[in-house]
Motif scaffolding. Structure first.
Motif, mmCIF file in Angstrom:
data_model
loop_
_atom_site.group_PDB
_atom_site.id
_atom_site.type_symbol
_atom_site.label_atom_id
_atom_site.label_comp_id
_atom_site.label_asym_id
_atom_site.label_seq_id
_atom_site.Cartn_x
_atom_site.Cartn_y
_atom_site.Cartn_z
ATOM 1 N N LEU A 145 -4.547 7.194 1.879
ATOM 2 C CA LEU A 145 -3.601 7.046 2.982
ATOM 3 C C LEU A 145 -4.205 7.448 4.310
ATOM 4 O O LEU A 145 -4.092 6.743 5.300
ATOM 5 N N LEU A 146 -4.872 8.627 4.357
ATOM 6 C CA LEU A 146 -5.434 9.074 5.612
ATOM 7 C C LEU A 146 -6.629 8.232 6.028
ATOM 8 O O LEU A 146 -6.999 8.221 7.195
ATOM 9 N N THR A 147 -7.243 7.513 5.078
ATOM 10 C CA THR A 147 -8.277 6.560 5.450
ATOM 11 C C THR A 147 -7.673 5.489 6.340
ATOM 12 O O THR A 147 -8.237 5.107 7.370
ATOM 13 N N ASN A 148 -6.502 4.997 5.965
ATOM 14 C CA ASN A 148 -5.820 4.004 6.788
ATOM 15 C C ASN A 148 -5.408 4.574 8.129
ATOM 16 O O ASN A 148 -5.424 3.876 9.143
ATOM 17 N N SER A 183 -0.362 -7.571 -4.366
ATOM 18 C CA SER A 183 -1.285 -7.321 -3.267
ATOM 19 C C SER A 183 -2.442 -8.322 -3.267
ATOM 20 O O SER A 183 -2.774 -8.909 -2.235
ATOM 21 N N ALA A 184 -3.076 -8.526 -4.438
ATOM 22 C CA ALA A 184 -4.187 -9.477 -4.526
ATOM 23 C C ALA A 184 -3.704 -10.904 -4.265
ATOM 24 O O ALA A 184 -4.393 -11.700 -3.615
ATOM 25 N N GLY A 185 -2.498 -11.224 -4.759
ATOM 26 C CA GLY A 185 -1.928 -12.544 -4.492
ATOM 27 C C GLY A 185 -1.664 -12.747 -3.013
ATOM 28 O O GLY A 185 -1.912 -13.829 -2.462
ATOM 29 N N SER A 213 -3.693 -3.405 2.380
ATOM 30 C CA SER A 213 -3.336 -1.985 2.464
ATOM 31 C C SER A 213 -2.276 -1.595 1.446
ATOM 32 O O SER A 213 -2.262 -0.455 0.968
ATOM 33 N N ILE A 214 -1.396 -2.518 1.094
ATOM 34 C CA ILE A 214 -0.265 -2.156 0.246
ATOM 35 C C ILE A 214 -0.659 -1.932 -1.211
ATOM 36 O O ILE A 214 0.075 -1.277 -1.958
ATOM 37 N N GLY A 215 -1.822 -2.436 -1.634
ATOM 38 C CA GLY A 215 -2.155 -2.280 -3.046
ATOM 39 C C GLY A 215 -3.637 -2.254 -3.367
ATOM 40 O O GLY A 215 -4.157 -1.285 -3.912
ATOM 41 N N VAL A 216 -4.350 -3.305 -3.027
ATOM 42 C CA VAL A 216 -5.757 -3.435 -3.404
ATOM 43 C C VAL A 216 -6.609 -2.340 -2.776
ATOM 44 O O VAL A 216 -7.620 -1.920 -3.347
ATOM 45 N N ALA A 217 -6.206 -1.835 -1.619
ATOM 46 C CA ALA A 217 -6.986 -0.789 -0.946
ATOM 47 C C ALA A 217 -7.073 0.478 -1.778
ATOM 48 O O ALA A 217 -8.133 1.121 -1.837
#
Length: 397
Positions: free
Chosen positions: A141-144, A280-282, A305-309
């Protein structure tokens, strides 16, 4: 440090029975320790996105060609590969606290070298040092948050000042680590690790770990080959090629990333890892296809950001048993950084070849990630680690 040592003898959160659980608010010591710990991921976020807002300033001030700037952008991942070779064992031996401290020493040296760089060689050495540091530890999260702030602030300050801004969280963690205790989880597992210190790399390739390795390496490889690092490292260049105002585009991205990542954290426990990863990938697949047509970059960032990250990294901590966790963590991190280097070094050349074709390729990879997740990735939500490991060990028998 004596006070910190006393804290190690009992958990931060403790109920009246000494069970280590409480419904009362967390004590200040825990809040401060958490803040210090996540400063490292903030540094990582700054490092990932620094090359995007700094691209025009660096190429103009130092006269870098496309090839030279691609080297500067991608050398972060080379440092990450080197760091990944040592991250698992170093954390097991030194503990999280001292591994983070060493990480920030390299990051601090790197940021100073970039801020004062008179030539491309200094830039590359500084970014390599940062890559080596952030290769040790990664959070989500803090990466984002770090990425978002750099995308936003980078529109208003010079690239040298932006590099000095990246130094701030590194210094905060360097100093703060002297005042916090070691990770309780590491302390509790020290005896186990000593007993299992004879584990070898080839132990990973036993049949009982085949399914876990397939999932772990597959997710890491597809996460990067889907173009995420290339977009994050060179977002400004992509936006410019799309004919969209660079400052407006990066500001929009900065406001999208954190809410998307936060939504992913909440949805992960509600919907589960596997469904969210497929969505997320889709989304990345669909947005990559649209970007091939019209460069809708902001939607791609939100989908990533919502999943694959973050989900692949979370699953790495769940699918490997403790006996091989350090070795497996090193291997999957090495694969992640290696594939990230491939994408970040070739990304600008691919854009010169064909912007649309670049993102059509990424769309195919993201589509493959959807299929891989559907076929191979197990759901881990609501299951204990023992249940996960037992089911994965017996899956290919």
């Amino acid at each position: 440090m004596e006070g910190g040592g006393a804290l190690l003898k009992k958990p931060f959160l403790e109920n009246g029975n000494g069970a280590g659980v409480s419904s009362s608010p967390p004590p200040p010591a825990l809040i401060f320790s958490t803040f210090v710990a996540v400063c490292g991921s903030f540094t990582y976020g700054c490092a990932i996105s620094f090359s995007s807002p700094a691209q025009d300033g660096i190429t103009q001030d130092l006269g870098l060609s496309v090839a030279a700037f691609s080297m500067f952008g991608s050398v972060l991942t080379v440092g990450g590969m080197i760091g990944a070779l040592f991250c698992g064992r170093m954390t097991a031996i030194l503990g999280c606290k001292y591994t983070m401290w060493l990480s920030q020493v390299f990051c601090s040296i790197g940021w100073v070298a970039i801020a004062l760089a008179p030539s491309s060689w200094w830039l590359d050495m500084g970014r390599l040092s940062i890559g080596f540091g952030v290769g040790f530890l990664t959070y989500v999260l803090l990466t984002n948050c770090g990425c978002s702030i750099v995308f936003l602030v980078g529109n208003f300050i010079s690239w040298r000042t932006l590099a000095l801004m990246g130094l701030v969280p590194a210094i905060l963690q360097l100093v703060g680590l002297f005042f916090i205790p070691e990770s309780p989880r590491w302390l509790n597992t020290m005896n186990f690790l000593k007993e299992d210190s004879d584990a070898k790399v080839m132990d990973l390739f036993q049949k009982k770990y085949a399914y876990s390795l397939t999932v772990g390496l597959g997710l890491m490889l597809l996460q990067q080959l889907g173009g995420s690092s290339g977009v994050s490292f060179y977002a400004s260049g992509v936006i410019e090629k799309a004919g969209f105002p660079t400052s407006t585009g990066t500001i929009i991205i900065s406001f999208i990333q954190v809410p998307s990542a936060a939504a992913g954290l909440f949805l992960m426990d509600f919907a589960g890892r596997r469904p969210l990863l497929m969505v997320s990938a889709g989304g990345m697949c669909f947005c990559s296809f649209l970007m091939g047509l019209s460069f809708i970059l902001q939607a791609y960032i939100a989908a990533f950001s919502i999943g694959v990250a973050g989900i692949p990294w979370i699953m790495m901590s769940e699918i490997f048993p403790m006996s091989v966790k350090a070795l497996a963590g090193t291997l999957v991190a090495l694969v992640n950084w290696s594939s990230s280097w491939l994408v970040t070094y070739t990304f600008n050349f691919m854009l010169q070849w064909s912007p649309a074709g670049t993102f059509f390729i990424f769309a195919l990879v993201c589509g493959a990630m959807v299929m891989f997740t559907w076929k191979w990735v197990p759901e881990t939500k609501g299951r204990t680690l023992e249940e996960i490991h037992a089911s994965m060990a017996g899956c290919l028998h």
